[in-house]
Design an enzyme around this catalytic site. Structure first.
Site, short mmCIF file in Angstrom:
data_model
loop_
_atom_site.label_atom_id
_atom_site.label_comp_id
_atom_site.label_asym_id
_atom_site.label_seq_id
_atom_site.Cartn_x
_atom_site.Cartn_y
_atom_site.Cartn_z
N GLU A 52 0.82 -1.22 0.00
CA GLU A 52 0.00 0.00 0.00
C GLU A 52 0.85 1.26 0.00
O GLU A 52 0.42 2.30 -0.52
CB GLU A 52 -0.97 0.00 1.18
CG GLU A 52 -2.12 -0.99 1.06
CD GLU A 52 -1.76 -2.38 1.58
OE1 GLU A 52 -0.58 -2.59 1.95
OE2 GLU A 52 -2.66 -3.25 1.61
N PHE A 114 -11.89 -7.63 13.74
CA PHE A 114 -10.77 -8.06 12.90
C PHE A 114 -10.42 -6.96 11.89
O PHE A 114 -11.30 -6.43 11.21
CB PHE A 114 -11.13 -9.35 12.16
CG PHE A 114 -10.03 -9.81 11.22
CD1 PHE A 114 -8.78 -10.18 11.70
CD2 PHE A 114 -10.24 -9.83 9.84
CE1 PHE A 114 -7.77 -10.57 10.84
CE2 PHE A 114 -9.24 -10.22 8.98
CZ PHE A 114 -7.99 -10.59 9.47
N GLN A 115 -9.17 -6.61 11.80
CA GLN A 115 -8.65 -5.57 10.89
C GLN A 115 -9.32 -4.22 11.10
O GLN A 115 -9.55 -3.48 10.16
CB GLN A 115 -8.77 -6.02 9.42
CG GLN A 115 -7.81 -7.16 9.13
CD GLN A 115 -7.63 -7.45 7.66
OE1 GLN A 115 -8.53 -7.24 6.85
NE2 GLN A 115 -6.44 -7.95 7.30
N LYS A 164 -17.94 -1.05 5.76
CA LYS A 164 -18.28 -2.10 4.81
C LYS A 164 -19.79 -2.17 4.54
O LYS A 164 -20.23 -2.33 3.40
CB LYS A 164 -17.77 -3.45 5.33
CG LYS A 164 -17.96 -4.58 4.33
CD LYS A 164 -17.26 -5.86 4.75
CE LYS A 164 -17.34 -6.90 3.64
NZ LYS A 164 -16.61 -8.13 4.00
N MET A 477 23.69 9.19 3.55
CA MET A 477 23.51 10.48 4.20
C MET A 477 23.74 10.37 5.70
O MET A 477 24.33 11.27 6.32
CB MET A 477 22.11 11.04 3.91
CG MET A 477 21.89 12.43 4.44
SD MET A 477 23.11 13.60 3.79
CE MET A 477 22.20 14.30 2.41
C1 LIG Z 1 11.72 5.81 6.08
C2 LIG Z 1 13.00 6.46 6.50
N1 LIG Z 1 13.79 5.85 7.41
C3 LIG Z 1 14.96 6.43 7.79
C4 LIG Z 1 15.35 7.63 7.27
C5 LIG Z 1 16.65 8.29 7.70
N2 LIG Z 1 17.56 8.39 6.55
C6 LIG Z 1 17.70 9.52 5.83
S1 LIG Z 1 18.73 9.35 4.54
C7 LIG Z 1 19.05 7.75 4.92
C8 LIG Z 1 20.00 6.94 4.10
C9 LIG Z 1 19.46 6.59 2.77
O1 LIG Z 1 20.31 5.64 2.19
P1 LIG Z 1 20.36 5.42 0.64
O2 LIG Z 1 18.99 5.19 0.11
O3 LIG Z 1 21.35 4.38 0.31
O4 LIG Z 1 20.79 6.86 0.11
P2 LIG Z 1 22.25 7.55 0.13
O5 LIG Z 1 22.20 8.59 1.22
O6 LIG Z 1 23.26 6.51 0.38
O7 LIG Z 1 22.37 8.19 -1.21
C10 LIG Z 1 18.34 7.37 6.07
C11 LIG Z 1 18.42 6.04 6.71
C12 LIG Z 1 14.46 8.24 6.34
N3 LIG Z 1 14.71 9.42 5.80
N4 LIG Z 1 13.32 7.62 5.96
#
Ligand SMILES: Cc1ncc(C[n+]2csc(CCOP(=O)(O)OP(=O)(O)O)c2C)c(N)n1
Ligand SMILES: [Mg+2]
Length: 578
Positions: A52, A114-115, A164, A477
């Protein structure tokens, strides 16, 4: 027009009447009655996604590529809660979507059936509005209202949760329904006194900046913006949500402001004496430490949502209105003003910033691939007519910095929420909304692993998107912050995807896509060209890049924009130039 039918049939009929052609979703018990008449609809295509969350982001991508309302559908409980992240994302980025969820039968609501999940309660703070429908007679009117609310004023997500038994019961279908929205009257016409006030400040200013946000594209006001900018000769910065709303190639464009903005854009805002904010939020990623943001600037702030004005930074001239009307009125008011601003000294200073601090990056001596180079080549070979989506992380920032955007709405990403996993399903939705446009998802190896199952949907539904995985083997990042602020203690950021766990090429092939891999700079052009030639199935390119590439410039979180670094420990020499 009146006709007897079930609530479910009334729902599908209402969706047809409001012009829906695509719905992304997954069926289940509570929403099942709606899926039966949907099966017969010649107008509404239902796209069966694999999760979803993918349905929600696809609806967002569809909405942003078409300018229309995106639609997603899910069953009660876990189906509905899987939509929470895209709904929150759409709320933060003002994307018009309608989420339709099944709810347990009205008699069972509140019994932990349920759900059962109280999805209208859960989404109350992250929807523009939401509805719980228990009477079948209310379905057509609620759908009409939901689409109207999502698309008008400041756009946003609306949830319609339908019990529903309301879907199963008989009702009399009437169209058009009479909407009952007392008090919902978004102000679109700006106040003329405020516009005149703004024009006076523009004439008096010596160092003005046009701070352009996502609201300008949402108002479809890029043409007015160009005219206004050229009329006044004021420099322009475009936020992450506004990339492409003003052409990158235009000489008045200084780049993106904010945490990873260009030195000229960030420096211009800090030194400005007048900021004209158009459809912006003055959010922390742009302002840095708020108390030190643009200390000498007067603020003109125009937004369709009065709640945004003076929320973070006091507006000297608040303007509530649709940006298209605001900018048109500003053009007229500036023309009427007998004085004209003189910004020649300002431009001399800004041109010096541009000459001294262009965007750049380091190549690696071992011959490995720099991610920024991949972006530059994508930009050059794919060009500005494509739509680019991005996940969240370093790759998102490089995509914002190193791809040249010339057209509004061509960079679709998760700005406010920063939702990993956004890129791929959003690209799918964008491609379905704009089938003749090339759509590239720029994704991280981490993000890709959150929603890549929608490749199955893309292959089966014939949606030939292209995915560039910027595979640095890491949650890059987060790793960058560990490098800079946690003594290079890399706690839980190494994904080891460069060890090919998973092997992205094989994974792509398992989903019926073409998988390509590129590890050396000399192969980048040929790989991109090959991907561009494949248009019958989705293509996934595993760009294996160096793990130590970093995003620069950077303003460390919570610090002043004055502390911007254009490389590690390298700060611009503001004082000597000012
Ligand atoms: C759903 C979610 N979980 C955690 C984060 C924290 N977060 C921000 S950037 C990042 C790393 C993303 O890794 P990647 O997709 O490999 O991108 P890169 O920075 O390596 O280009 C994380 C874990 C987030 N923004 N969103
Ligand atoms: Mg990564």
């Amino acid at each position: 027009m009146t006709e007897q039918m079930t609530g479910a049939q009334a729902l599908v009929r209402a969706l047809e009447h409001v012009g829906v052609d695509t719905v992304f979703g997954i069926p289940g018990g509570a929403i099942l009655p709606a899926y039966d008449p949907l099966y017969d609809s010649a107008k509404v295509r239902h796209v069966l996604v694999r999760h979803e969350q993918g349905a929600g982001h696809a609806a967002q991508g569809y909405a942003q590529a078409t300018g229309r309302v995106g639609v997603c559908m899910a069953t009660s409980g876990p189906g509905a809660t899987n939509l929470v992240t895209p709904i929150a994302d759409a709320y933060m980025d003002s994307v018009p979507i309608v989420a339709i969820t099944g709810q347990v039968a009205s008699a069972a609501i509140g019994t932990d059936a349920f759900q059962e999940a109280d999805i209208s309660g859960i989404t109350m703070p992250i929807t523009k509005h939401n509805f719980l429908v228990i009477n079948p007679d209310d379905i057509p009117r609620t759908i009409a209202e939901a689409f109207h609310i999502a698309a008008t004023g400041r756009p946003g997500p609306v949830l319609v949760d339908i019990a529903k038994d309301a879907l199963q019961a008989m009702t009399t279908f009437q169209w058009p329904p009479v909407m009952q929205l007392p008090g919902y009257r978004p102000v679109t016409r700006p106040h003329s006194k405020q516009i005149r006030e703004a024009a006076k400040l523009i004439a008096d200013a010596k160092r003005p900046v046009l701070y352009v946000g996502g609201g300008v594209h949402k108002a479809r006001a890029a043409a007015e913006l160009l005219e206004f900018a050229e009329l006044t000769a004021i420099p322009v910065v475009t936020t992450l949500m506004a990339r492409g709303t003003f052409p990158d190639s235009h000489r008045q464009h200084l780049g993106m402001p904010g945490m990873h903005g260009s030195v000229p854009a960030v420096g211009a805002l800090q030194r400005s004496d007048l900021i004209i904010g158009l459809g912006v939020r003055f959010d922390d990623r742009v302002t840095g430490q708020l108390s030190t943001f643009a200390p000498h600037a007067k603020i003109v702030h125009a937004d369709i949502d009065p709640a945004e004005i003076s929320k973070n930074r006091h507006a000297d001239v608040p303007i509530v209105g649709d940006c298209k009307e605001v900018i048109s009125d500003l053009i007229a008011a500036v023309r009427n003003e007998d004085r004209k601003g003189d910004y020649s000294e300002w431009w001399t200073q800004l041109d010096a910033y541009r000459a001294t601090y262009p965007l750049g990056y380091d190549e690696f001596e071992d011959g490995s691939l720099a991610p920024q180079y991949v972006m530059e080549r994508l930009s050059a070979i794919v060009g500005p007519d494509a739509i680019y989506t991005a996940g969240v992380g370093q790759h998102q920032m490089w995509a914002a910095q190193f791809i040249g955007y010339e057209n509004p709405g061509t960079f679709i990403n998760s700005g406010g929420a920063g939702t990993m996993g956004f890129a791929l399903p959003a690209a799918m939705g964008a491609k379905m909304g704009s089938p003749d446009t090339t759509v590239w998802a720029i994704d991280g190896d981490g993000c890709f692993q959150m929603t890549n199952q929608e490749l199955a949907t893309c292959t089966i539904e014939g949606v030939p998107i292209k995915v560039a995985i910027i595979n640095n083997g890491n949650l890059g990042m987060v790793r960058q912050w560990q490098t800079l602020f946690y003594n290079q203690r890399y706690s839980n950021t190494n994904l080891q995807t460069v060890r090919r766990i998973p092997d992205f090429v094989k994974l792509a092939e398992a989903y019926g896509c073409v998988g390509l891999r590129c590890e050396r700079p000399e192969d980048v052009d040929a790989t991109i060209k090959k991907a561009m030639e494949i248009n019958d199935v989705p293509v996934v390119v595993d760009f294996v890049v160096h793990q130590d590439a970093m995003v620069w410039p950077m303003v460390a979180a919570g610090t002043s924009n004055d502390e911007i670094k254009f490389a590690r420990d390298m700060a611009p020499a503001w004082d000597s130039e000012d």
